[in-house]
Design a protein around this motif. Structure first.
Motif, PDB file in Angstrom:
ATOM      1  N   ASN A  76       0.836  -1.195   0.000  1.00 12.39           N
ATOM      2  CA  ASN A  76       0.000   0.000   0.000  1.00 12.39           C
ATOM      3  C   ASN A  76       0.874   1.250   0.000  1.00 12.39           C
ATOM      4  N   ALA A  77       1.815   1.288  -0.920  1.00 13.69           N
ATOM      5  CA  ALA A  77       2.779   2.376  -0.948  1.00 13.69           C
ATOM      6  C   ALA A  77       2.996   2.890  -2.366  1.00 13.69           C
ATOM      7  N   ILE A  78       3.355   4.136  -2.428  1.00 13.99           N
ATOM      8  CA  ILE A  78       3.765   4.786  -3.675  1.00 13.99           C
ATOM      9  C   ILE A  78       5.211   5.226  -3.478  1.00 13.99           C
ATOM     10  N   TYR A  79       6.048   4.987  -4.462  1.00 20.92           N
ATOM     11  CA  TYR A  79       7.462   5.321  -4.345  1.00 20.92           C
ATOM     12  C   TYR A  79       7.873   6.334  -5.407  1.00 20.92           C
ATOM     13  N   LEU A  80       8.923   7.060  -5.096  1.00 20.96           N
ATOM     14  CA  LEU A  80       9.581   7.912  -6.080  1.00 20.96           C
ATOM     15  C   LEU A  80      11.068   7.633  -5.982  1.00 20.96           C
ATOM     16  N   ASP A  81      11.598   6.945  -6.983  1.00 18.41           N
ATOM     17  CA  ASP A  81      13.028   6.684  -7.053  1.00 18.41           C
ATOM     18  C   ASP A  81      13.683   7.806  -7.838  1.00 18.41           C
ATOM     19  N   MET A  82      14.660   8.417  -7.216  1.00 15.51           N
ATOM     20  CA  MET A  82      15.318   9.579  -7.809  1.00 15.51           C
ATOM     21  C   MET A  82      16.806   9.284  -7.962  1.00 15.51           C
ATOM     22  N   ILE A  83      17.320   9.446  -9.169  1.00 19.79           N
ATOM     23  CA  ILE A  83      18.747   9.271  -9.420  1.00 19.79           C
ATOM     24  C   ILE A  83      19.289  10.554 -10.034  1.00 19.79           C
ATOM     25  N   ASN A  84      20.628  10.637 -10.072  1.00 19.91           N
ATOM     26  CA  ASN A  84      21.282  11.795 -10.666  1.00 19.91           C
ATOM     27  C   ASN A  84      20.673  13.095 -10.146  1.00 19.91           C
ATOM     28  N   LEU A  85      20.554  13.189  -8.848  1.00 20.26           N
ATOM     29  CA  LEU A  85      19.919  14.357  -8.254  1.00 20.26           C
ATOM     30  C   LEU A  85      20.750  15.609  -8.472  1.00 20.26           C
ATOM     31  N   LYS A  86      20.042  16.722  -8.641  1.00 25.93           N
ATOM     32  CA  LYS A  86      20.659  18.012  -8.903  1.00 25.93           C
ATOM     33  C   LYS A  86      20.271  18.995  -7.798  1.00 25.93           C
ATOM     34  N   PRO A  87      21.080  20.029  -7.586  1.00 22.47           N
ATOM     35  CA  PRO A  87      20.712  21.018  -6.563  1.00 22.47           C
ATOM     36  C   PRO A  87      19.308  21.587  -6.771  1.00 22.47           C
TER      37      PRO A  87
END
Length: 116
Positions: A76-87
């Motif tokens: 029962n979850a929603i995810y946000l995978d974030m790569i190559n993060l920028k300022p």
């Protein structure tokens, strides 16, 4: 009343990655089209990623190719995978219904800070 709880934010260096999670104790998120939003001080809260009940996703141009929204019905979850993060990804991140639907009350959000 759906209570949204976001987690997973933190301080990360440019180029790093994070996974944000969204849960709603007592509610079934699988029944809703959902989205991730972000807000920086002085600006409006914008949806950056959306996922439909059956799976198709969409992204705002600035995060396309770097962020991935997904759902886990068993958790029962929603995810946000974030790569190559920028300022410029620094913001408070929130989940809610996709913005073409009436929104739930907002949760507390989770702070993401991208800085060296």
């Amino acid at each position: 009343q759906v209570q949204l709880v976001e987690s997973g934010g933190g301080l990360v260096q440019p180029g790093g990655s994070l996974r944000l999670s969204c849960t709603a104790p007592g509610s079934d998120l699988s029944a809703y089209h959902m989205g991730w939003y972000r807000q920086v001080p002085g600006k409006q809260r914008d949806m950056i990623a959306g996922i439909s009940v059956v799976g198709p996703t969409r992204y705002e141009d600035s995060v396309k190719g770097r962020f991935t929204i997904s759902r886990d019905k068993a958790r029962n979850a929603i995810y946000l995978d974030m790569i190559n993060l920028k300022p410029e990804d620094t913001a408070v991140y929130y989940c809610n219904r996709r913005n073409d639907r009436p929104l739930f009350n907002w949760g507390q959000g989770t702070q993401v800070t991208v800085s060296s």
